[in-house]
Design an enzyme around this catalytic site. Sequence first.
Site, PDB file in Angstrom:
ATOM      1  N   TYR A  46      -1.456   1.359  -3.035  1.00  0.00           N
ATOM      2  CA  TYR A  46      -2.518   0.584  -2.978  1.00  0.00           C
ATOM      3  C   TYR A  46      -2.053  -0.939  -2.055  1.00  0.00           C
ATOM      4  CZ  TYR A  46      -0.769  -2.103  -7.250  1.00  0.00           C
ATOM      5  OH  TYR A  46      -0.484  -2.860  -8.079  1.00  0.00           O
ATOM      6  N   CYS A  47      -3.135  -1.478  -1.703  1.00  0.00           N
ATOM      7  CA  CYS A  47      -2.915  -2.807  -1.174  1.00  0.00           C
ATOM      8  C   CYS A  47      -3.913  -3.823  -1.799  1.00  0.00           C
ATOM      9  CB  CYS A  47      -2.686  -2.878   0.322  1.00  0.00           C
ATOM     10  SG  CYS A  47      -4.395  -2.708   0.881  1.00  0.00           S
ATOM     11  N   TRP A  48      -4.176  -4.865  -1.597  1.00  0.00           N
ATOM     12  CA  TRP A  48      -5.244  -5.878  -2.148  1.00  0.00           C
ATOM     13  C   TRP A  48      -6.553  -5.172  -2.029  1.00  0.00           C
ATOM     14  CZ3 TRP A  48      -5.597  -9.694  -5.020  1.00  0.00           C
ATOM     15  CH2 TRP A  48      -6.775 -10.613  -4.874  1.00  0.00           C
TER      16      TRP A  48
END
Length: 362
Positions: A94-96
Amino acid sequence: MSKRYKSLQELLAHGADCVIDVRSPAEFAEDHLPGAINLPVLDNEERAQVGTIYVQDSPFRARKLGAALVFRNAANHIETSLSHHDGGWQPLVYCWRGGQRSGSFAWMLQQIGWRAELVEGGYQTYRRLVKSYLYDQVLPFRLIALDGYTGSAKTELLQRCQALGAQMLDLEGLAKHRGSLLGAMSDPQPSQKGFESALAQALVQMDPARPVLVEAESSKVGARIIPPSLWRAMKQAPRIEVSAPSATRCQYLTQVYDDILSDTKRLQQKLGYLRGHHANAVIDHWFDLIAAGDKAALTLALMQDHYDPAYQKSRRINGLPPLSEVGLGQMTQADLDRAAQQICDLMEAPAQRSEGGAVKPA
């Protein structure tokens, strides 16, 4: 492939072999999914550089530079941190917001043959689920609050009860603060979001069919705010009150707070904040005891002038009688063991609410 999670419980039970947070180290340090490792595809400086170019120069140039940096950093992670994984490895990435950073990294992992999945919506999905759980939902737990004057070994009793098999929520441990004016620990407190992540993870792992013991706190532990759903449950929780003689509590506090009592400069700074809340003569007397190096006398003075009156005021506001009272004797190891067993027995006993609102054993 993105995976949609509808509840915090579902996300925390993801079943992946590893959770990878590809955000920058600064983003990761503020908060992250429990157990995640940080493999940033843009470090703090690179993220700032790409963002500046995007806003001030050209979105196209920013994306071009960002892509080069992302793939270069991702390749380094694959050659180093991830090189030992076999073909069956299944990471969750995941990222932001589940966009280009995590999408690019997951694509590279998938091309190798690893079964990488994305968190749809990224960290923002996780944060939204944590916030809903701790701010909006009614927690499905029967809390019992352990209450008593400062120096009544409540944190130690929580740990002893846990060792005896009780469910326990250690707010001070999660907040890295002992919950009082002099309660700062050597490690800094987590961010508010980090504190809430730790709280949510601890609660999700508990059995709603069994009671949960928690120390009676104010609405803040150090600088960290107890989220609304938990705070509401704590205010409504029946209390078990522990008590010990003032001299015994003083001796215990002097030992537990020896770190701050030995740090003259920090101690004077902390107590100086109370000018305006106490008469100058009272605080000057504390400073005289600090200068004399009399830790026990200072502790007793702080109990009599500050801690005990504050506790008495909070009890008047609460108004309800405790579920039960447990004496700690002289707070020897045997006394604390006995008290912990008594608290555990009280927790497991059936309870009923009287007409006046107090909770008492059935």
